[in-house]
Design an enzyme around this catalytic site. Structure first.
Site, mmCIF file in Angstrom:
data_model
loop_
_atom_site.group_PDB
_atom_site.id
_atom_site.type_symbol
_atom_site.label_atom_id
_atom_site.label_comp_id
_atom_site.label_asym_id
_atom_site.label_seq_id
_atom_site.Cartn_x
_atom_site.Cartn_y
_atom_site.Cartn_z
ATOM 1 C CD GLU A 95 35.974 97.822 81.284
ATOM 2 O OE1 GLU A 95 34.972 97.537 81.681
ATOM 3 O OE2 GLU A 95 36.451 98.627 80.566
ATOM 4 C CD GLU A 129 35.822 99.790 76.673
ATOM 5 O OE1 GLU A 129 35.621 100.340 77.606
ATOM 6 O OE2 GLU A 129 35.467 98.428 76.792
#
Length: 543
Positions: A173, A320
């Site tokens: 991320e 995720e």
């Protein structure tokens, strides 16, 4: 059995379609950080997740975090100042323990390369309770040396044929600046390029991908080199977030940048959560809940973007995914989440190579340990290893075969190509929900209003072409069966469980409604199930 003629199965009078069904739910599981994998409880729970749920890979943060002691520019013995080393030293004893265990369990690592060792970081700011360093390296050559030494160590220890089967994801991320990356977008792309070249220089067969970006958004907060939070104010104020144009973050820019420089991209990785936060003009986070089918539509859009890029054959790995990105969302512990994820996984099975549930366990310390046994952690099991309703949803999905005979709006019927065994999963995501998702909740009490949703769903199907006398086991998870969070709530929500309470809740968690059906002489199994709201049901040939 593989050489026996396959029975001709029909569903409700129609021949089974016999299409492939990829078990995207069990390809990979998420976990917190590498160091947690050294814990005995983590290892017990992971071994069960592999044996019972069939997980093939596991992904976690913190491979290069200081508590794994991989990278050291100095050496201290616990007294006095650290002694500088002439050159960085790479040590893998902790990593070896983790990777040996994963492989011995029958799974493989989905390698996330990160975060930055503190001695190699350009900034000392950290994220998470355990203090992850998320800056670019102060010396890119030393980062390349670290990655190279690590992968060469694995090849020497496990063999190149094994390591070629591990996906390598660069960072986590990085668009979330400054939380998970303190540099610019271009600096991340440069890190990716340097990492890919290092890995491909070792062996061209190693698989590398990114950008491991966070969520989809309907605004331009990530369009520049650094995040511009002012761009999300309109999102926070929107009367209908589902009317906005949600798009992936950094992926189009990433694919264009790599194509211009002929940088390999074996797979595209990103994270898709149907709930999130946007900050308003006062800096207040506004919770956003998208519609129930947002994950399916996001992945359909993503597939289209990749098909039109310079990398049309790149795999898609959602590294995720869950009903929300909060490790304190009480929905995670509920039957509501079980029905929700079952629906999404069946919808999305053909849209990605893997959709990694975040996470398999509540042994997870990004915000520190959870407060109480059911604190809304991501896990399929809680810290004590008690099975949540989502665990049983995964188990039921795992009993499905690899060939799809029939897909319905509320379930699927499948066949195993090796054994010809027929199995099915059905669910009741209540009609009263309309197009709404389950959303998030910061207390268990705040989830319970959903139990009033309805109505029941009658599931009636005729499955013909079965061998007379074949027994089928029917299992049903619902509000009255396997609802362990509610049982804990009825105990008064104790923060610390006694041994007796833990044993009681463990028994409740696994007390699903079960009965057996037998195929009559006609060879036709008549299914007639009355599923309460939020129920998930499995029908499978018994052993």
């Amino acid at each position: 059995m593989a050489n026996l003629p396959r029975p001709v199965i029909s569903i409700d009078g129609h021949p089974g379609e016999d299409a492939p069904l990829v078990h995207v739910w069990s390809e990979c599981a998420g976990a917190g950080r590498a160091n947690e994998a050294l814990r005995a409880d983590w290892q017990r729970q992971f071994a069960e997740a592999v044996d019972v749920l069939g997980f093939k890979y596991v992904r976690f943060h913190g491979l290069f975090h200081d508590d794994m002691f991989v990278y050291r520019e100095s050496y201290g013995g616990g007294f006095g100042p650290n002694t500088p080393l002439e050159a960085p030293v790479h040590t893998f004893s902790y990593v070896d323990k983790v990777f040996d265990f994963i492989l011995d369990s029958g799974a493989r690592p989905f390698v996330e390369l990160g975060f930055m060792p503190s001695e190699l970081a350009t900034q000392t700011g950290t994220v998470f309770w355990w203090g992850a360093h998320c800056s670019p390296p102060k010396n890119m050559a030393r980062w390349v040396e670290l990655v190279t030494a690590t992968v060469e160590h694995w090849i020497g220890r496990y063999g190149i044929d094994e390591v070629r089967q591990w996906p390598f994801e660069v960072w986590n991320e990085p668009n979330l600046v400054p939380h998970f990356w303190t540099g610019t977008r271009t600096q991340y792309f440069e890190l990716y390029e340097a990492t890919v070249k290092a890995l491909k220089g070792i062996d061209a067969g190693l698989r590398v991908g990114g950008p491991s970006s966070s969520v989809f958004v309907p605004d331009d907060r990530y369009k520049g080199e650094v995040e511009d939070r002012s761009k999300e104010h309109a999102t926070a104020a929107a009367a209908d977030v589902d009317a906005l144009d949600w798009r992936p973050v950094w992926i189009e820019e990433f694919l264009t940048w790599c194509a211009e420089r002929q940088v390999p991209v074996d797979f595209v990785s990103t994270h898709t959560y149907p709930t999130d936060y946007a900050f308003d003009s006062n800096g207040v986070g506004v919770p956003l809940s998208r519609y129930i089918d947002a994950t399916r539509d996001d992945l359909t859009l993503l597939r289209g973007l990749i098909a039109e890029s310079a990398y049309p054959d790149a795999e898609v790995h959602i590294t995720e995914w869950s009903t929300s990105p909060s490790s304190r969302d009480r929905m995670h512990d509920t039957v509501f989440a079980a029905a929700s994820i079952t629906r999404s996984y069946l919808q999305c099975a053909a849209l990605a190579e893997s959709i990694s549930y975040w996470t398999f366990t509540d042994v997870f310390e990004e915000g520190g340990a959870g407060l109480g046994p059911f604190h809304g952690g991501f896990g399929l099991v809680n810290e004590q290893g008690i099975h949540k309703p989502t665990f049983h949803a995964f188990r039921m999905l795992g009993h499905l075969g690899d060939r799809l005979l029939a897909s319905m709006p509320h379930g699927a019927v499948t066949r195993d190509s090796r054994t010809s065994a027929v199995s099915a999963v059905f669910f009741n995501y209540p009609d009263d929900m309309g197009g709404k998702s389950i959303g998030s909740a910061d207390s268990y009490e705040a989830t319970r209003h959903l139990r009033e949703k309805g109505p029941n769903r009658r599931v009636r199907h005729s499955i013909a072409g079965l061998a007379p006398g074949t027994a089928f086991l029917v299992e049903v998870l619902d509000w009255e069966h396997g609802n362990v969070a509610e049982a804990w709530y009825q105990l008064g929500s104790p923060v610390n469980l006694s041994r007796e309470e833990a044993r009681h809740l463990g028994a409740v968690a696994d007390a699903l409604l079960r009965h057996t059906l037998t195929v009559p002489d006609t060879g036709v199994l008549e299914l007639d199930l009355d599923l309460p709201p939020w129920a998930v049901a499995s029908v499978r040939q018994s052993d």
